[in-house]
Scaffold this motif. Structure first.
Motif, PDB file in Angstrom:
ATOM      1  N   TRP A   1       2.783  13.721  10.441  1.00 54.47           N
ATOM      2  CA  TRP A   1       1.392  14.154  10.262  1.00 54.47           C
ATOM      3  C   TRP A   1       1.333  15.429   9.418  1.00 54.47           C
ATOM      4  CZ3 TRP A   1      -3.111  12.243   9.989  1.00 54.47           C
ATOM      5  CH2 TRP A   1      -4.243  13.067  10.021  1.00 54.47           C
ATOM      6  N   THR A   2       2.297  16.332   9.622  1.00 55.55           N
ATOM      7  CA  THR A   2       2.349  17.549   8.809  1.00 55.55           C
ATOM      8  C   THR A   2       2.557  17.190   7.337  1.00 55.55           C
ATOM      9  OG1 THR A   2       3.201  18.873  10.639  1.00 55.55           O
ATOM     10  CG2 THR A   2       3.600  19.710   8.423  1.00 55.55           C
ATOM     11  N   GLN A   3       3.423  16.224   7.071  1.00 57.18           N
ATOM     12  CA  GLN A   3       3.612  15.753   5.698  1.00 57.18           C
ATOM     13  C   GLN A   3       2.308  15.228   5.116  1.00 57.18           C
ATOM     14  OE1 GLN A   3       7.410  13.189   6.372  1.00 57.18           O
ATOM     15  NE2 GLN A   3       7.263  13.512   4.173  1.00 57.18           N
ATOM     16  N   ALA A   4       1.616  14.400   5.900  1.00 58.94           N
ATOM     17  CA  ALA A   4       0.360  13.816   5.425  1.00 58.94           C
ATOM     18  C   ALA A   4      -0.673  14.896   5.127  1.00 58.94           C
ATOM     19  CB  ALA A   4      -0.188  12.831   6.462  1.00 58.94           C
ATOM     20  N   MET A   5      -0.771  15.903   5.997  1.00 61.05           N
ATOM     21  CA  MET A   5      -1.742  16.979   5.772  1.00 61.05           C
ATOM     22  C   MET A   5      -1.363  17.840   4.577  1.00 61.05           C
ATOM     23  SD  MET A   5      -4.466  16.891   7.521  1.00 61.05           S
ATOM     24  CE  MET A   5      -5.061  18.533   7.125  1.00 61.05           C
ATOM     25  N   ASP A   6      -0.083  18.100   4.403  1.00 57.40           N
ATOM     26  CA  ASP A   6       0.351  18.880   3.237  1.00 57.40           C
ATOM     27  C   ASP A   6      -0.031  18.164   1.945  1.00 57.40           C
ATOM     28  OD1 ASP A   6       1.398  20.833   4.855  1.00 57.40           O
ATOM     29  OD2 ASP A   6       3.493  20.195   4.627  1.00 57.40           O
ATOM     30  N   GLU A   7       0.209  16.855   1.906  1.00 54.34           N
ATOM     31  CA  GLU A   7      -0.162  16.058   0.721  1.00 54.34           C
ATOM     32  C   GLU A   7      -1.669  16.082   0.509  1.00 54.34           C
ATOM     33  OE1 GLU A   7       1.696  14.420  -1.515  1.00 54.34           O
ATOM     34  OE2 GLU A   7       3.625  14.934  -0.598  1.00 54.34           O
ATOM     35  N   THR A   8      -2.410  15.972   1.596  1.00 53.05           N
ATOM     36  CA  THR A   8      -3.876  15.954   1.526  1.00 53.05           C
ATOM     37  C   THR A   8      -4.419  17.264   0.970  1.00 53.05           C
ATOM     38  OG1 THR A   8      -4.067  14.390   3.364  1.00 53.05           O
ATOM     39  CG2 THR A   8      -5.983  15.786   2.921  1.00 53.05           C
ATOM     40  N   LEU A   9      -3.950  18.370   1.509  1.00 55.94           N
ATOM     41  CA  LEU A   9      -4.455  19.675   1.080  1.00 55.94           C
ATOM     42  C   LEU A   9      -4.105  19.955  -0.377  1.00 55.94           C
ATOM     43  CD1 LEU A   9      -3.604  21.642   4.333  1.00 55.94           C
ATOM     44  CD2 LEU A   9      -5.906  21.264   3.426  1.00 55.94           C
ATOM     45  N   ARG A  10      -2.903  19.575  -0.791  1.00 51.47           N
ATOM     46  CA  ARG A  10      -2.526  19.775  -2.201  1.00 51.47           C
ATOM     47  C   ARG A  10      -3.419  18.955  -3.125  1.00 51.47           C
ATOM     48  NH1 ARG A  10       2.952  20.261  -0.347  1.00 51.47           N
ATOM     49  NH2 ARG A  10       3.253  18.012  -0.448  1.00 51.47           N
ATOM     50  N   TRP A  11      -3.680  17.720  -2.741  1.00 53.27           N
ATOM     51  CA  TRP A  11      -4.497  16.819  -3.566  1.00 53.27           C
ATOM     52  C   TRP A  11      -5.919  17.361  -3.710  1.00 53.27           C
ATOM     53  CZ3 TRP A  11      -2.984  12.923  -6.559  1.00 53.27           C
ATOM     54  CH2 TRP A  11      -3.941  12.013  -7.040  1.00 53.27           C
ATOM     55  N   LEU A  12      -6.498  17.769  -2.596  1.00 51.51           N
ATOM     56  CA  LEU A  12      -7.869  18.274  -2.635  1.00 51.51           C
ATOM     57  C   LEU A  12      -7.966  19.576  -3.425  1.00 51.51           C
ATOM     58  CD1 LEU A  12      -8.864  17.600   1.086  1.00 51.51           C
ATOM     59  CD2 LEU A  12      -9.591  16.282  -0.916  1.00 51.51           C
ATOM     60  N   ALA A  13      -7.009  20.470  -3.221  1.00 48.59           N
ATOM     61  CA  ALA A  13      -7.029  21.732  -3.950  1.00 48.59           C
ATOM     62  C   ALA A  13      -6.915  21.493  -5.452  1.00 48.59           C
ATOM     63  CB  ALA A  13      -5.885  22.631  -3.475  1.00 48.59           C
ATOM     64  N   HIS A  14      -6.063  20.583  -5.853  1.00 49.55           N
ATOM     65  CA  HIS A  14      -5.860  20.317  -7.268  1.00 49.55           C
ATOM     66  C   HIS A  14      -7.105  19.749  -7.927  1.00 49.55           C
ATOM     67  CE1 HIS A  14      -3.713  19.365 -10.954  1.00 49.55           C
ATOM     68  NE2 HIS A  14      -4.165  18.132 -10.892  1.00 49.55           N
ATOM     69  N   HIS A  15      -7.812  18.876  -7.210  1.00 50.32           N
ATOM     70  CA  HIS A  15      -8.918  18.160  -7.835  1.00 50.32           C
ATOM     71  C   HIS A  15     -10.309  18.734  -7.537  1.00 50.32           C
ATOM     72  CE1 HIS A  15      -6.464  14.969  -9.505  1.00 50.32           C
ATOM     73  NE2 HIS A  15      -5.776  14.939  -8.386  1.00 50.32           N
ATOM     74  N   LEU A  16     -10.410  19.642  -6.573  1.00 53.92           N
ATOM     75  CA  LEU A  16     -11.726  20.178  -6.222  1.00 53.92           C
ATOM     76  C   LEU A  16     -11.874  21.675  -6.444  1.00 53.92           C
ATOM     77  CD1 LEU A  16     -12.553  18.336  -2.866  1.00 53.92           C
ATOM     78  CD2 LEU A  16     -13.356  17.779  -5.154  1.00 53.92           C
ATOM     79  N   GLN A  17     -10.773  22.394  -6.549  1.00 50.00           N
ATOM     80  CA  GLN A  17     -10.877  23.828  -6.696  1.00 50.00           C
ATOM     81  C   GLN A  17     -10.507  24.234  -8.117  1.00 50.00           C
ATOM     82  OE1 GLN A  17      -8.320  24.977  -3.423  1.00 50.00           O
ATOM     83  NE2 GLN A  17     -10.075  25.401  -2.110  1.00 50.00           N
ATOM     84  N   PRO A  18     -11.237  25.195  -8.688  1.00 52.69           N
ATOM     85  CA  PRO A  18     -10.975  25.605 -10.073  1.00 52.69           C
ATOM     86  C   PRO A  18      -9.639  26.303 -10.210  1.00 52.69           C
ATOM     87  CG  PRO A  18     -12.539  27.089  -9.025  1.00 52.69           C
ATOM     88  CD  PRO A  18     -12.316  25.962  -8.051  1.00 52.69           C
ATOM     89  N   GLU A  19      -9.112  26.266 -11.401  1.00 54.77           N
ATOM     90  CA  GLU A  19      -7.871  26.990 -11.681  1.00 54.77           C
ATOM     91  C   GLU A  19      -8.104  28.493 -11.525  1.00 54.77           C
ATOM     92  OE1 GLU A  19      -4.893  25.790 -12.339  1.00 54.77           O
ATOM     93  OE2 GLU A  19      -5.564  23.706 -12.234  1.00 54.77           O
ATOM     94  N   PRO A  20      -7.107  29.221 -10.981  1.00 53.37           N
ATOM     95  CA  PRO A  20      -7.291  30.671 -10.815  1.00 53.37           C
ATOM     96  C   PRO A  20      -7.365  31.375 -12.154  1.00 53.37           C
ATOM     97  CG  PRO A  20      -5.025  30.002 -10.290  1.00 53.37           C
ATOM     98  CD  PRO A  20      -5.830  28.730 -10.484  1.00 53.37           C
TER      99      PRO A  20
END
Length: 239
Positions: free
Chosen positions: A220-239
């Motif tokens: 589950w930790t693996q799944a959440m890590d993948e999820t958070l990375r995916w969302l951050a990459h596609h929904l949050q602007p580049e710093p």
């Protein structure tokens, strides 16, 4: 639990929601709707909502149709029915829940809480079914993560028949190699077709080696890590 994460209950269009607010930053924020599994409710995912909020998202737990604060009186019996009958119930409720996504997105955006241009959805098990269907009804979704769900439904207007609807969204599907409830083959095939027919689409298929449907904490930790990375990459602007 991080005290700077604020939680609030809300009803939008008759849909019970649990909102988790990021500790800092101005609204509107990127929003992620979270959909739970069959027979439970939004409250079981407070930890995941907190993780999303800490990552900078307005995290929105949704009680699926027939669940939580609007639980069907015979839901337990429906869930305990023979497999095909229980699956039919689950898919029907998943479809109803997906149909509610546009009104939730609009209401929270109109209130100034969420950025309508940065919308994500995540779902687990039945919630994964919701995610695949939501992409057919809400084109504003920019990022989606379906965990242990299937895009191929045994009856009705199955999402896998609408491949073009997946081309506009960054889609991550996470499956469990030894899942005894939702076999990985359908999600795997969807991504194979997307890679062939929509080569420019942002999509990824990730199979958790050795995992089962009721997975270990490590998986589950693996799944959440993948999820958070995916969302951050596609929904949050580049710093």
């Amino acid at each position: 639990m991080d005290r700077s994460i604020g939680f609030a209950s809300r009803i939008v269009g008759g849909v019970p929601l649990l909102l988790a607010f990021p500790p800092a930053g101005d609204a509107p924020r990127p929003m992620v709707l979270w959909f739970h599994g069959f027979g439970v409710d939004k409250e079981v995912h407070r930890k995941e909502l907190e993780q999303l909020a800490r990552a900078g998202f307005l995290a929105v737990g949704v009680d699926a149709a027939g669940h939580g604060a609007r639980r069907l009186p015979d839901l337990d019996a429906r869930q305990a029915a023979p497999h095909e009958q229980a699956l039919r119930t689950m898919i029907g409720l998943a479809a109803q829940t997906a149909d509610e996504v546009p009104s939730i997105v609009r209401a929270l955006a109109d209130e100034g809480l969420a950025d309508a241009e940065r919308v994500g959805v995540v779902g687990v098990s039945m919630g994964g079914y919701v995610v695949y269907q939501a992409l057919l009804v809400e084109p504003s979704i920019r990022a989606a993560v379906a965990i242990l769900g299937s895009p191929e439904w045994p009856e009705g207007d199955s999402p896998h028949r609408h491949l073009d609807s997946f081309g506009h969204t960054a889609l991550l599907s996470i499956t469990a190699e030894r899942d005894e409830n939702v076999l990985p083959a359908a999600a795997r095939e969807l991504h194979r077709r997307l890679a062939t027919e929509h080569a420019d689409a942002a999509q990824r298929y990730f199979e958790l080696t050795g995992a089962v449907h009721l997975m270990s904490e490590e998986h589950w930790t693996q799944a959440m890590d993948e999820t958070l990375r995916w969302l951050a990459h596609h929904l949050q602007p580049e710093p």
